[in-house]
Every structure is written in C-alpha cells, then in structure tokens.
Design an enzyme around this catalytic site. Structure first.
Site, short mmCIF file in Angstrom:
data_model
loop_
_atom_site.label_atom_id
_atom_site.label_comp_id
_atom_site.label_asym_id
_atom_site.label_seq_id
_atom_site.Cartn_x
_atom_site.Cartn_y
_atom_site.Cartn_z
N HIS A 1 0.91 -1.15 0.00
CA HIS A 1 0.00 0.00 0.00
C HIS A 1 0.94 1.20 0.00
CE1 HIS A 1 -3.19 2.49 2.35
NE2 HIS A 1 -2.11 3.24 2.31
N ASP B 1 -10.65 -3.84 -2.57
CA ASP B 1 -10.33 -3.22 -1.28
C ASP B 1 -11.58 -3.14 -0.39
OD1 ASP B 1 -8.90 -2.13 0.79
OD2 ASP B 1 -8.56 -0.18 -0.16
#
Lengths: 439, 306
Positions: free
Chosen positions: A194, A320
């Site tokens: 990320h 996500d």
C-alpha cells in the site's frame, strides 16, 4: 469446499446452457458449460459429450447472460479475527459470492495481525466452514505489521498465505522493504505494498486539492502515494523481485508504473472500482462513506487510471472491500475510519467501463479473473477443461439500484447507495455448487 | 428579504442579500448594548445552548452575552468535562441537548463539517462557531460589519489576510464573505501556511509581507498558532516575527487610514507589535463589541422573530 459439499458435487452434473462464455484468452462466444465432479468437463456449442436424461444433471438456463470464471479479488478485508462487528469471514464470503467473487484474498490487518501460522490456519478453516468463496489469506510482511522485523514468511506461506503485505500500515523503512522482497523471493509469493508516505499524509483524510481546501479538511497529497510507488519500483529493480502495488489512485502513479514496465521492471498494479468511477467531489457534504485510503482523487486521475487499465499498465481490478460499522461511519468525517465495502458493486462498476467504451467485455472480465489469478498464482480464473468449476453468471445489461440494506455484507458503508448501475450477478458457483442465486 | 434558513453553517452558502440582512439587523440591535438596561425580550422563553468541544473564552462569552441581551436562557456545555470523555458521540450529545428543548445550538468543534453534520441530525437551529479549519462564519460577519462601520462599504476595498491561512477557519470565512461583497482579497504567509489551490478560494497570493501591504485598506492579522511550530511549517517564532510582524513601519506601506484587525487572542510582538495593536488604526476592540451585535442578529433571525 468442505467434505460434505464436495461429495455432493461429485455425484452431480451441471449443464449451464444458452449463455455467452467469456473465458479470457480462450473463448468469447455462445457456448454451454458442462460441470462434473466440481470440475469443468467441457465448454462448447454444441457439446461433444452426449448427456443422458439423467436425474442428477441440473440444467441452469443462462440465456442472454454471460458465463465467466468466478471473479478473483486480490484485496479485501474480512475483519475476522478481531473485528467481527464489522464483518466475519462468513458474511464477507457471502458478500463476495453475491458480487460474483469466488476467490478472495484477505489482508492481514486483523486483530491479532495475520503474522503467524495459527492465524492463517484459522482464516483458512473459517473460510472452508463458510462454504462460499475460496478464502486465500495474505500474511503480514513484518511482525504485527509494525514495519520493523520480518514476519515468519516461510511459516506463513507454509500455512497457506498466497502473498504478503502490511496493507494499511505501509512499510515505511525502505531497508525492511528491500529485505522483505529479497526474503520472499525464496517462496515465490508476491509482495504487496500500500504505497503511502505517512509523513506526507500527516493526518490527512481526503485528497489534498481544491475540495479539501474549500472544506478545510486535512489533505493527503498525491505525492504521498507517488514517492512510495517510485521507491518500490527502485527496489523491484534492485532486488529483481516483483512488487505488487495495491490500489493505485493517481495519474503520476500510473505513469511511473507504465515507464517501469516499459523498462522491463518486475511490477504489477491494481486499481479499485471506486477510484475509476468517482472523484473527490463525492466527499462534499462530508460524506464519510466517500472516505477511503487512498482517497478519491480528481477527474484527471480517474481518466489516467482508466487509461492504465486499457494499455495494461494496471493489471487487475481489486475491491479493497473494507467494511465498517454504521456507528463508525456516523462519526465526523475526520474521525470516521477509512474504507468502503466493495464486493457487491465491483462488477457493475467495472461493467460501467465497458458501457463507457473504455474496456471490451473480455478485457473487463480478464482484469477480474485470469489476470489476478495469475499474479498470485491461484489455481482458479479459467474455464478450461479440468479447472475448478468456479463460475459467475451475470446479465451485463440489467439495470438495478444499489441498496446497501440488501447487501450480504455485515456493513453498509458505500458511496454508491441509490446509484443506478448496469450488470447483475445471476448465479455464482464454487466447486460446481451454486453458492449464490440471484435469479 | 426574509430569513428562511434553519441554521448558519458557512458563509459559503449565504447570498449577498442574506449577509446584508444580518448586518442591518445587527445595526438595529447594536443600540441595545448602549442602554442602561441592556436587554430586549425578543428571545424570552427560548433556550440557547453553547456546545463547545474546543476551549474558547471570547467566542463563547460573546454568544452568551448576545443570547442574554435577547432574554434567552443560556446553557454552557463543554463536553471535554462531561460525557464525551466517556465516549459519547457528537450526535448523541446533541440529541440529548435537543431533548431539553434547545432552540439554538451554538457549536464549536475540531472537525471540519461538524456543524453541517449536527444540523442534519437535530431539529434545533445550529450556529457554527468554528469547525476545524473550515469556517467560523460569525467571525467573518462581525469582521465585515466592523469594516463596513469604518469604511462605509466593502465593495472596492483591498483586504490582506496575514498568516496561517491553511489552518484558519477565520481566513476561509473571511475570504468567502469579502469576495462575495466585492472586495479584493490578498493572502500573505510563508508558503507552508497556504493551502493548495488557495487562489481558487478567490484570493491573490503573496509570500512577502511588504509587497502584500501595498495600497491595502484593511489588514487582517491571524494569530500564530504556536503549537504548529513542531510541524515543519516554520523555523521559529523569531523568524516569523521578523518576516510577518505588523510594525508601525510596515503599517506605513498600507493606504493612509488603513485599519488593522485581529480575531484575538493577540501574540504581542509575534504577529503584531504593541505599538500597532494599541494605535488608532487598530479596530480590534470594535470587533469584539460588534461580535455581540452580530450574534444577537443571527439568533434573532434564526429564532424566527423577524
């Protein structure tokens, strides 16, 4: 999946007929699908196998619908163990199959963090018990995702982790990231980052730009993502190990990855449906359901992400899926947690790109099936004979209004409530079993 | 022009006519403060709750005085000393207060959008008394009132706002109010203290104080929030004072007769020198007394008394 149901699958034959089969790279035409013993037996029209009028053969009529490999999500949060009030593995995987996903990869930011074999095995077991989507755990890169010491990556992979990531708590120390890439090489698992420089983010809670300035909201600059994308590309070059970049959100990130791929660097990238569907404008009115990390960006970024999907810079679409409870999203915008649920809106939002003429239907299906399965070396994402019979059947044209109250997920945090979308999941099969019927 | 809004949340949402209605109402109520008995019965029987999640003395006192001059009953509620410490949310706290039949809730809160958020959950009128870095609309209204009192009109004036605009709700509300009313607005600060796209708010951007002062009618100083020094925004208070302190010499660069404003509290010797703060150019105390009139006007309009 579990023993009983696979026995049940063994003695049954399923014949899906009348639809258009899209098995990316292989088939894109009118065809029937024959499933036996939980595996794909044949795809074609007319079928070569002759079917007897057998009582155990189930006919599924898919006339006018698309038949594709079950969708594969490389990035979701199932919240169990530790945050069962937001989602459990059972509710999360039920939500997944309602959205057409048959394989989902669960990020390790649970409580405790999935940084050891016991947690990994717990997740695998719970996934099997739920009997819906296949649940593939992603292990932590560092112990407790603290970014300091490497987790026992060998142990995690041995227990069933398909990738490693400290998602949500990015590895800030570049040396640790380098070592993680090098160490993971021995196990052949992708390392997922990320990309976010937490110093640059500095407490920001939406895209830093015109809207944040007007709203007086602390912003997250696009540079916060881009400096870490650039770092990871340099480390991929240094180590020769593939870095998988989670949920890209900015135009420059796409450009950096495009350039790196042109140079032959080992890198892959994903994008989330919300980032290619809506912009920072959705935050106006302090809508906590439009708060996620990375944040919604500008129209220019959205167009660049779409272009990245078209030219292959971005390999896959991932959800996500990040459930949060109502009381958390009812807080003031800056106090509310980041994240939105995604399983049950991902397919129609992706089909939005098809209806907008950005992607072909086959490209769209590819980004949700074959491409992600290949990146994480998952034994799914194909309808070739002998494959696991994980199938999604959907109507690409049916319009419906997103109603969060109808979600299978335990949580309702979506900015898409009330939106009219096109494309509806009709049936989802895992191991040849119907695990979702939306007809 | 009649008042129709339930709440006052931002300057951004107000029309020029609405702003002018507030200002003329304040003008007619100002006289109350000069009486022997400083009270009118306009809000008799109404309840005003000051709900302040951040410490504040002058703004809270100003609202309290305004409400009392209108004969309202006033409750001060500072949740840092009550249930919020126990984990109660803003909405639950406010609903409790509403159940006590509050007619107007005056909210100060650290989160941008908090007043907007609250207004959607309660039937009481909500006045935003500051929401994070976002807006502080009554401050802008009292500033505009004060400028108008001094300069007769806003249109055509040049106003410079000096200091940490990025983290200032006072600046956002004032830029919105002044540009709506036809003033030219400049902002000047170290670039670390200006938000991205600040020019999109309608202000001209300067980095050098002396240049920004050239020919201005109004100098609006912002307080240096010293707690921000550790965030790599500024090297030191000393350097800030060297570059941005409004001194008598710098005041000479402005248009003759220029006025100096400050929302308080002052950091004397940091952003403003005592010689300027105490000079005839300073209208800082007028701002304070006008604040009461403007807040009276708002409560009067919101209570439907108009």
């Amino acid at each position: 999946m579990n023993n009983e149901s696979s026995k049940q699958a063994e003695c049954s034959i399923i014949h899906i007929r009348g639809g258009i089969v899209i098995d990316p790279g292989h088939i894109n035409r009118r065809a029937d699908v024959l499933i036996q013993d939980g595996k794909i037996l044949e795809v074609g029209y007319p079928l070569k196998q002759t079917l007897k009028e057998d009582a155990s053969a189930t006919i599924l009529d898919a006339k006018g619908w698309i038949i594709a490999p079950g969708l594969v999500d490389l990035h979701c949060h199932l919240r169990e163990p530790g945050f069962e009030y937001k989602e459990t593995i059972a509710t999360g995987s039920a939500s997944a199959v309602a959205g057409g996903f048959t394989s989902i990869c669960a990020m390790p930011n649970t409580q405790p963090v999935n940084d050891n074999a016991a947690i990994t095995q717990f997740i695998v077991t719970k996934g099997k018990e739920a009997g819906k989507a296949r649940v593939f755990p992603i292990g932590a890169i560092t112990k407790n995702s603290d970014g300091e010491e490497l987790a026992n990556i060998g142990e995690l992979v041995g227990a069933g982790c398909v990738a490693i990531s400290d998602d949500g708590r990015p590895v800030m120390n570049s040396l640790v990231m380098r070592r993680a890439l090098e160490y993971a090489k021995a196990f052949g698992v992708p390392v997922v980052d990320h990309c976010e420089d937490l110093h640059l983010t500095d407490g920001g809670c939406m895209n830093e730009g015109v809207v944040s300035t007007e709203l007086g909201m602390p912003g997250i600059p696009d540079a916060s993502e881009e400096v870490m994308v650039a770092r990871n590309l340099a480390l991929a070059d240094l180590t020769g190990v593939c870095v998988h970049l989670a949920h890209l959100s900015t135009a420059r990130s796409v450009e950096l990855v495009r350039h790196a791929k042109a140079q032959g660097l080992p890198v892959s990238a994903e994008v989330c449906p919300h980032h290619f569907s809506i912009t920072e404008e959705a935050v106006r009115g302090y809508k906590a359901n439009a708060k996620m990390n990375p944040p919604l960006r500008t129209d220019e970024d959205m167009q660049a992400l779409r272009q990245g999907l078209v030219d292959g810079t971005i390999d896959v679409i991932a959800t996500d899926h990040a459930p949060h409870a109502l009381q958390e999203k009812q807080l003031e915008f800056d106090a509310a947690p980041f994240g939105i649920v995604g399983f049950e809106t991902a397919l129609p939002l992706t089909l939005g790109l098809v209806h907008d003429g950005v992607l072909s239907l086959e490209q769209a299906v590819d980004k949700l099936t074959r491409a992600p399965a290949r990146l994480f070396h998952l034994p799914v994402g194909s309808l070739a004979p002998g494959s696991l019979a994980d199938v999604v059947i959907f109507d690409p044209e049916e319009e419906w209004v997103v109603d969060p109250e109808q979600f299978q997920s335990k949580s309702r945090n979506t900015p898409f409530g009330g939106l009219t979308v096109k494309g509806k999941v009709k049936m989802t099969l895992v191991d040849g079993r119907v695990v979702y019927d939306g007809r | 022009m009649t008042w129709k809004r339930k709440d006052l949340l931002t300057i951004g949402e107000l029309s020029v006519e609405e702003i002018e209605l507030i200002l003329t109402t304040a003008e007619s109520l100002k006289e109350v403060g000069g009486r022997d008995i400083k009270k009118v019965p306009a809000l008799r029987g109404k309840t005003v709750v000051n709900l302040f999640f951040e410490p504040s003395t002058r703004t809270r006192t100003s609202f309290e005085l305004a409400a009392k001059r209108l004969s309202a009953d006033v409750i001060n509620f500072s949740p840092s000393t009550s249930s919020v410490v126990k984990g109660e949310t803003l909405i639950d706290t406010a609903r409790n207060i509403e159940s006590m039949q509050a007619d107007i809730i005056v909210l100060r809160h650290g989160s941008p959008g908090a007043a907007d958020h609250l207004a959607r959950f309660v039937r009481s009128s909500v006045i935003n008394a500051g929401d994070g870095w976002h807006e502080h609309p009554t401050q802008a209204l009292l500033d505009v009132y004060t400028i108008k009192e001094q300069k007769k009109q806003i249109e055509g004036l040049t106003v410079v706002i000096v200091g940490d605009v990025a983290h200032s709700r006072v600046a956002r509300s004032n830029i919105a109010a002044l540009t709506k009313l036809g003033a030219e607005v400049r902002v000047v600060a170290p670039p670390t203290m200006l938000p991205l796209f600040v020019e999109r708010l309608g202000a001209k951007v300067y980095y050098r104080f002396d240049e920004a002062l050239n020919g201005v009618d109004v100098i609006m100083m912002l307080r240096l929030q010293r707690e921000r020094l550790g965030r790599a925004l500024l090297p030191s208070t000393r350097e800030y004072a060297t570059l941005f302190c409004l001194t008598p010499e710098r005041l000479q660069l402005a248009k003759p007769g220029a006025i100096v404003m400050h929302p308080g509290p002052l950091n004397r010797g940091v952003e403003i020198s005592p010689a300027v703060a105490d000079s005839s150019a300073a209208v800082i105390l007028d701002q304070v007394s006008n604040g009461v009139s403007v807040r009276m006007a708002l409560m009067y309009l919101l209570s439907g008394s108009a």
